[in-house]
Design an enzyme around this catalytic site. Structure first.
Site, PDB file in Angstrom:
ATOM      1  N   GLU A 285      -1.255  -1.530  -4.641  1.00  0.00           N
ATOM      2  CA  GLU A 285      -2.542  -0.854  -4.779  1.00  0.00           C
ATOM      3  C   GLU A 285      -2.357   0.407  -5.616  1.00  0.00           C
ATOM      4  O   GLU A 285      -1.435   1.183  -5.374  1.00  0.00           O
ATOM      5  CB  GLU A 285      -3.114  -0.494  -3.408  1.00  0.00           C
ATOM      6  CG  GLU A 285      -4.526   0.045  -3.495  1.00  0.00           C
ATOM      7  CD  GLU A 285      -5.158   0.219  -2.130  1.00  0.00           C
ATOM      8  OE1 GLU A 285      -6.125  -0.494  -1.850  1.00  0.00           O
ATOM      9  OE2 GLU A 285      -4.671   1.070  -1.359  1.00  0.00           O
TER      10      GLU A 285
ATOM     11  N   ASP B  96      -2.635   1.079   6.731  1.00  0.00           N
ATOM     12  CA  ASP B  96      -1.789   0.830   5.562  1.00  0.00           C
ATOM     13  C   ASP B  96      -1.314  -0.620   5.519  1.00  0.00           C
ATOM     14  O   ASP B  96      -1.176  -1.208   4.449  1.00  0.00           O
ATOM     15  CB  ASP B  96      -0.572   1.769   5.581  1.00  0.00           C
ATOM     16  CG  ASP B  96      -0.954   3.197   5.897  1.00  0.00           C
ATOM     17  OD1 ASP B  96      -1.076   3.993   4.956  1.00  0.00           O
ATOM     18  OD2 ASP B  96      -1.149   3.509   7.090  1.00  0.00           O
TER      19      ASP B  96
ATOM     20  N   ASP C  83       0.890  -1.166   0.000  1.00  0.00           N
ATOM     21  CA  ASP C  83       0.000   0.000   0.000  1.00  0.00           C
ATOM     22  C   ASP C  83       0.926   1.214   0.000  1.00  0.00           C
ATOM     23  O   ASP C  83       1.513   1.555   1.033  1.00  0.00           O
ATOM     24  CB  ASP C  83      -0.902   0.000   1.235  1.00  0.00           C
ATOM     25  CG  ASP C  83      -1.815   1.213   1.279  1.00  0.00           C
ATOM     26  OD1 ASP C  83      -2.254   1.670   0.207  1.00  0.00           O
ATOM     27  OD2 ASP C  83      -2.089   1.711   2.386  1.00  0.00           O
TER      28      ASP C  83
END
Length: 164
Positions: free
Chosen positions: A67, A140, A7
């Protein structure tokens, strides 16, 4: 298959490393790479790169799933986070790893079953799916693990998400 989920972020980059075999998950490692806002941006990016380089060298993932970024307002933040994402892609590319991207909607759909799920729902499902004692924090980290789970669940469609 060992998957490194990422992330991206400049202040906090979440990562999660899972092994997916026989339709079962085993968590190998997870955490956050944190950089101080007092550091210059190049130093922060260097810190992120060096830590990701260590993780990739140590765990030798078969795939790196990242992501995709989604920002609708602050373009300055988007640019700096894009740099961090670029550093993550670079670290994976230097190690000649397969790199895949998933939108936040795809990740939530894969983990929760609903693309507009709240962060708490994602955290709770990651806790359940990965058999963790508690939901990973910060967000996260849970998101990075969710990206790894999303990649594992993408099965035969993985080539559609490969970064070209």
């Amino acid at each position: 298959m060992i998957i490194l989920g990422i992330d991206p972020g400049i202040a906090i980059l979440g990562y999660g490393i899972v092994k997916y075999e026989g339709n079962k998950f085993k968590v190998i490692d997870y955490g956050a790479i944190k950089t101080s806002s007092k550091m210059a941006t190049p130093q922060r990016l260097k810190e992120i790169y060096l830590r990701l380089d260590e993780l990739i060298s140590e765990y030798q993932p078969d795939a790196v799933a990242i992501e995709e970024l989604f920002f609708n307002t602050n373009t300055t933040t988007a640019m700096v986070v894009s740099h961090a994402r670029g550093v993550a892609v670079l670290a994976a590319a230097i190690h000649e790893k397969e790199i895949y991207e998933y939108t936040p909607l795809q990740v939530k759909q894969a983990v929760v079953g609903y693309g507009r799920a709240e962060k708490k729902q994602v955290q709770q499902m990651i806790k359940i799916l990965l058999n963790l004692e508690q939901a990973p924090k910060p967000d996260d980290v849970a998101d990075a693990l969710a990206v790894a789970v999303c990649h594992a669940h993408s099965g035969h469609f993985q080539s559609l998400f490969k970064v070209k």
